[in-house]
Design a protein around this motif. Structure first.
Motif: not given
Length: 128
Positions: A47-52
């Motif tokens: 959610x915070x740093x991943x791939x959309x």
């Protein structure tokens, strides 16, 4: 005057959502921790740093949006606005209905996260 909380459905997800809440409110952070534990993975990292593209997968977007919605509810509770004492109605669009059920106390946070993972997988498999 009546108050209602209305929770969003899939499509509202974005990378970074809820991070400021978790950094500001320990009660909000605990929501993400509980969802991570219930799913057996660090959904919060996605959610915070991943791939959309990965976050947008139905199996991830649904529990992620619910977690963020519940983090907002918990932050509001810390500020003195609880669902029990200040809100007359809860509702949601599509998966937001599950956030509303969780906010109302009809489903536990962990059960809601697991249910939405199953729902998301089923929907994703039905329409790849």
């Amino acid at each position: 005057m009546s108050r209602a909380f209305v929770f969003p459905g899939q499509g509202a997800q974005t990378i970074g959502m809820g991070r400021a809440l978790a950094e500001t409110y320990p009660a909000a952070r605990s929501v993400f921790d509980e969802v991570d534990a219930a799913l057996g993975e660090k959904l919060s990292a996605l959610i915070w740093e991943g791939d959309i593209a990965r976050l947008t997968l139905t199996e991830n977007a649904q529990p992620a949006l619910m977690a963020t919605s519940m983090a907002a509810v918990r932050a509001l509770e810390v500020e003195g606005m609880s669902v029990e004492s200040h809100v007359d109605f809860v509702a949601g669009h599509s998966l937001g209905e599950y956030s509303a059920l969780c906010a109302a106390g009809s489903l536990s946070l962990s059960d809601t996260a697991r249910l939405l993972r199953i729902r998301g997988l089923a929907m994703q498999e039905a329409v790849p």
